[in-house]
Scaffold this motif. Structure first.
Motif, mmCIF file in Angstrom:
data_model
loop_
_atom_site.group_PDB
_atom_site.id
_atom_site.type_symbol
_atom_site.label_atom_id
_atom_site.label_comp_id
_atom_site.label_asym_id
_atom_site.label_seq_id
_atom_site.Cartn_x
_atom_site.Cartn_y
_atom_site.Cartn_z
ATOM 1 N N UNK A 69 -50.265 11.387 -27.519
ATOM 2 C CA UNK A 69 -51.397 11.192 -28.212
ATOM 3 C C UNK A 69 -52.179 10.288 -28.790
ATOM 4 N N UNK A 70 -51.731 10.013 -29.566
ATOM 5 C CA UNK A 70 -52.427 9.149 -30.402
ATOM 6 C C UNK A 70 -52.681 7.888 -30.329
ATOM 7 N N UNK A 71 -51.292 7.596 -29.064
ATOM 8 C CA UNK A 71 -51.912 6.137 -29.135
ATOM 9 C C UNK A 71 -53.111 6.293 -27.737
ATOM 10 N N UNK A 72 -53.061 7.306 -27.173
ATOM 11 C CA UNK A 72 -54.492 7.063 -25.934
ATOM 12 C C UNK A 72 -55.237 7.601 -27.164
ATOM 13 N N UNK A 73 -55.550 8.558 -28.280
ATOM 14 C CA UNK A 73 -56.671 8.429 -28.788
ATOM 15 C C UNK A 73 -57.042 6.830 -29.619
ATOM 16 N N UNK A 74 -56.101 6.193 -30.422
ATOM 17 C CA UNK A 74 -56.352 5.522 -31.245
ATOM 18 C C UNK A 74 -56.958 4.226 -29.760
ATOM 19 N N UNK A 119 -62.827 3.379 -20.269
ATOM 20 C CA UNK A 119 -61.761 3.009 -18.928
ATOM 21 C C UNK A 119 -61.960 4.492 -18.266
ATOM 22 N N UNK A 120 -61.636 4.147 -16.857
ATOM 23 C CA UNK A 120 -61.554 5.151 -16.078
ATOM 24 C C UNK A 120 -60.630 6.828 -16.015
ATOM 25 N N UNK A 121 -59.162 6.381 -16.703
ATOM 26 C CA UNK A 121 -58.679 7.167 -17.113
ATOM 27 C C UNK A 121 -57.348 6.338 -18.293
ATOM 28 N N UNK A 122 -57.103 7.215 -18.152
ATOM 29 C CA UNK A 122 -56.180 6.934 -19.373
ATOM 30 C C UNK A 122 -55.001 7.525 -18.835
ATOM 31 N N UNK A 123 -53.227 7.306 -19.400
ATOM 32 C CA UNK A 123 -51.669 7.405 -18.882
ATOM 33 C C UNK A 123 -50.976 7.378 -20.091
ATOM 34 N N UNK A 124 -50.636 7.498 -20.638
ATOM 35 C CA UNK A 124 -49.295 7.688 -21.615
ATOM 36 C C UNK A 124 -47.829 7.899 -21.529
ATOM 37 N N UNK A 145 -50.548 6.533 -37.238
ATOM 38 C CA UNK A 145 -50.027 7.933 -37.558
ATOM 39 C C UNK A 145 -48.336 8.189 -37.569
ATOM 40 N N UNK A 146 -47.592 7.293 -37.898
ATOM 41 C CA UNK A 146 -46.161 7.899 -37.754
ATOM 42 C C UNK A 146 -46.022 8.928 -38.845
ATOM 43 N N UNK A 147 -45.664 10.680 -38.422
ATOM 44 C CA UNK A 147 -45.058 11.048 -39.695
ATOM 45 C C UNK A 147 -43.873 10.760 -40.318
ATOM 46 N N UNK A 148 -43.286 9.701 -39.855
ATOM 47 C CA UNK A 148 -42.001 8.928 -41.176
ATOM 48 C C UNK A 148 -42.142 7.619 -40.451
ATOM 49 N N UNK A 149 -41.999 6.789 -40.954
ATOM 50 C CA UNK A 149 -41.857 5.454 -40.938
ATOM 51 C C UNK A 149 -41.051 4.371 -42.174
ATOM 52 N N UNK A 150 -40.860 3.275 -41.925
ATOM 53 C CA UNK A 150 -40.064 2.230 -42.378
ATOM 54 C C UNK A 150 -40.520 0.691 -41.816
#
Length: 752
Positions: free
Chosen positions: A23-28, A40-45, A134-139
């Motif tokens: 969901x985050x990838x699609x929104x960003x 875009x006409x459509x988005x798919x993740x 926006x990962x909840x946790x990252x490194x």
């Protein structure tokens, strides 16, 4: 129009994060396009444990040209002002236009922005998306991680595919250059996998043993696990959460059936299910009779050459070790009685201001006994007290230490093994219920007493130390406790005074020296508090606050259940009613009544009468003079309704005398006036009798007959007659009508 593919390859992404990541990838991505004037006409993740992918279809090849006008300073402005405007616009002086604005020459800049290639837009967007994810946790990782400016990602990022219409979009992020290659399955495919475009992405990876569609993997697991269980003669215990988790752990899922030693079934089934589900991510199965079977379904991430025999054997070995630990805890815990386990509760702090868990248990035990002795709960007082004293003992057992989710449940099992009374074992097992919305509400009397006492004690204790919920924060789940108390009362039809229960719960929690005598009385018999004024037994502020909080929760609960908020307020406004079963019955009867034609018309008549009385300030200290003596004798209660104390003998007599023709009226009443008096004479006792018998539908029906007489009264009778005696008597008659309606609810709170 053209299509775009983005794949972000990394080390394993935690399964629990993949859904939000899609969901985050699609929104960003959509936000980046929108900022450039694209859509875009459509988005798919899609997602797998090792990759996030996005396909955008129907992208224009360029953005549209844009012309923008900027208004500048007046043409005769100082050079410094003009130069500043030129720097802002990025233009030279000869590019400015001069226009007339309200008679003054003003400079304007016209900025023409030509269309931009979509590939260039994407080249800027991809790095921005990756860095803003926006990962909840990252490194951070590698040599670059020594600086805080380096890239952060959930796990080390390993590759980027960025293809627009089959061509690579040139971009780079932290040393990673976008290309058209990725990797296949770790075990089934070695080397790079080349992707030529959007259309062959999923099929090319499928050939490399990677199913990129998470929904497809979930379907394979769901159906395959059920089939594996069925083939062995078992029934799969459905678990959609486990389906999703396994789909997030595999790129080529293969469900396989394994077995374990039937001797482990001596351990409670909930323990086995938690061990297999939480520790190993396995599905459990049942036999034809519905009993837990000594088998499980695991999900492999490989299509093994031996059909999965080695994988199953390895999983069986691991599960056997887990179940051995569980059986050890089960047997070790039973070497002590629950009473012996409960001794350890003296060393566990419940709250720094409220003492130990043992202190809480002591309070709950006395309150549970009181609830039964008072007859509020029809349970055995001795069994209720015994169950309450043992209900928290399993918190210090090895099994609950390993699986906190089993608190209460394990205590019930240990109590049964110990040979305690079945009602005690059941109460220990279920005393936390109901935990949340949709949870089962206990109905066994001893269980109800312990559950109710436990929750009332928590509410009383935390309110006594001013630990109240604020906004969205409720660290001690006090809102949930209040709703649980309401559900216990309603589901079991408990006839009780909320004030009395709160008094019994708060008194021992307060521990105030000033009420030590009353506290000693509580120690001797908690029933001594029943019916006492709250202010005489404990801090009034605590009581008032807690009662208000409890009632507010009940209002919220009923509104969520579809009960109109104004009808709830109309009944609560009556005051003096704290039997929740009776109160809620009154609310439901009122809602059914006002939605009928009779109810709506009676409400209209009531509001007309109330408006006249309010306008005339009837019943106040400055009421109109000239009223019969009986009319002026109504007590001033401070309520909107001057007859709110109509049940008081003196007031009732005054009202009766005022309303009876020939005995209190110095004139002959008009027919419509007399009809209303006669209707009230009939309706009032019928409504009162129905209310006394808690037949609130009957009370509504009795009042419904007032509809026609009150309408006729308003049509045919002049309330504000020139004769002061008539005027006062008729206002008194309207007040009597209003008081009759108020016996059921405060209609002034009802909308409409």
């Amino acid at each position: 129009m053209t299509d775009f593919l983005l794949e972000l390859l990394s080390e394993e992404i935690p399964a629990r994060m993949q859904g939000k990541a899609r969901a985050d990838l699609e929104k960003l991505f959509a936000d980046q396009l929108a900022a450039a004037g694209l859509k875009a006409q459509s988005l798919q993740t899609w997602s797998t444990p090792r990759r996030l992918a996005l396909i955008a279809r129907g992208l224009p090849e360029t953005t549209e040209a844009v012309s923008e006008e900027l208004k500048g300073p007046p043409a005769d402005a100082p050079d410094a002002a003009v130069d500043g405007f030129l720097r802002k616009a990025g233009l030279t002086r000869d590019a400015l236009e001069t226009r007339d604005v309200k008679g003054r020459a003003t400079l304007f800049a016209v900025i023409n922005k030509p269309g931009r290639a979509t590939a260039d837009v994407l080249a800027d967007a991809i790095p921005a998306i990756i860095r803003a994810f926006p990962w909840p946790k990252s490194m951070r990782w590698g040599h670059a991680s020594q600086t805080t400016e380096s890239l952060r990602w959930v796990r080390p990022l390993q590759g980027i595919i960025a293809l627009l219409g089959g061509y690579v979009v040139p971009c780079e992020v932290d040393g990673l250059v976008a290309g058209n290659t990725t990797v296949g399955h770790r075990f089934h495919h070695k080397g790079a996998v080349t992707i030529s475009g959007v259309e062959d992405y999923a099929s090319t990876l499928r050939a490399a043993h990677v199913i990129v569609d998470h929904d497809e993997r979930a379907s394979i697991i769901r159906d395959g696990a059920a089939q594996a269980a069925s083939d062995a003669g078992f029934v799969l215990v459905e678990d959609e959460g486990l389906v999703v988790e396994n789909a997030g752990l595999t790129e080529w899922p293969v469900p396989l059936l394994g077995r374990y030693d039937p001797a482990f079934l001596e351990v409670p089934p909930e323990v086995i299910q938690l061990t297999t589900r939480i520790n190993q991510k396995y599905f459990v199965v049942r036999d034809a009779a519905g009993a837990l079977a000594p088998a499980f379904v695991c999900t492999a991430n490989i299509a093994a050459h031996d059909g999965g025999q080695a994988i199953v054997a390895g999983n069986e070995k691991v599960l056997a070790a887990r179940l051995s630990d569980a059986r050890f805890f089960w047997e070790l815990d039973q070497k002590k009685t629950l009473e012996q386990h409960s001794e350890k509760l003296k060393a566990i702090i419940f709250h720094e201001k409220l003492g130990t868990v043992a202190d809480k248990v002591e309070r709950v035990a006395k309150l549970a006994r009181w609830l039964c002795e008072e007859g509020i709960v029809k349970g055995d007082p001795a069994l209720a007290e015994q169950a309450a004293r043992l209900c928290k003992a399993d918190l210090v057992t090895e099994m609950v230490g390993e699986f906190p989710e089993l608190q209460g449940l394990m205590g019930g099992y240990y109590a049964a093994k110990e040979g305690l009374h079945p009602q005690v074992a059941a109460a220990i097992r279920d005393h936390y219920k109901p935990v949340g919305q949709g949870d089962d509400v206990p109905t066994a009397p001893v269980t109800v007493a312990v559950s109710l006492a436990d929750k009332l004690d928590s509410l009383a204790c935390f309110f006594s130390i001013s630990e109240l919920p604020t906004g969205s924060k409720d660290p001690f789940a006090l809102r949930r406790s209040a709703i649980a108390v309401s559900n216990l009362i309603f589901s079991n039809h408990l006839r009780c005074s909320v004030h009395s229960m709160i008094a019994a719960a708060v008194a021992p929690a307060m521990k105030i020296p000033a009420v030590s005598i009353l506290a000693q009385e509580f120690e001797a018999s908690a029933s001594q508090f029943a019916g006492r004024p709250i202010a005489m037994t404990f801090d009034q502020n605590v009581a008032v606050t807690l009662v208000g909080f409890f009632i507010d929760r009940l209002k919220v609960q009923q509104r969520e259940a579809g009960v109109r908020h104004d009808l709830i307020d109309a009944v609560f406004a009556l005051g003096g009613e704290d039997d929740l079963v009776r109160l809620l019955a009154r609310v439901h009867a009122l809602q059914a009544f006002v939605e009928t034609g009779e109810g709506g018309n009676l409400l209209a008549g009531y509001k007309r009468a109330a408006n006249i009385l309010k306008k005339e300030d009837w019943g106040s200290a400055n009421a109109p003079t000239g009223a019969p003596e009986t009319g002026g004798g109504i007590a001033q209660t401070g309520e909107e309704d001057p007859l709110s104390m109509v049940e008081d003998p003196a007031v009732a007599q005054a009202v009766a005398e005022m309303a009876q023709p020939g005995s209190g009226l110095p004139y002959d009443p008009e027919p419509a006036e007399l009809a209303l008096i006669e209707a009230l004479d009939k309706a009032e006792p019928l409504a009162a009798l129905a209310i006394h018998g808690e037949d609130f539908e009957g009370a509504m029906a009795a009042l419904a007959v007032l509809r026609a007489p009150i309408d006729a009264f308003f049509d045919d009778v002049t309330v504000n007659d020139a004769d002061p005696a008539k005027r006062a008597a008729r206002l008194g008659l309207l007040a009597r009508f209003r008081a009759a309606v108020h016996r059921v609810a405060d209609f002034s709170k009802i909308e409409g």
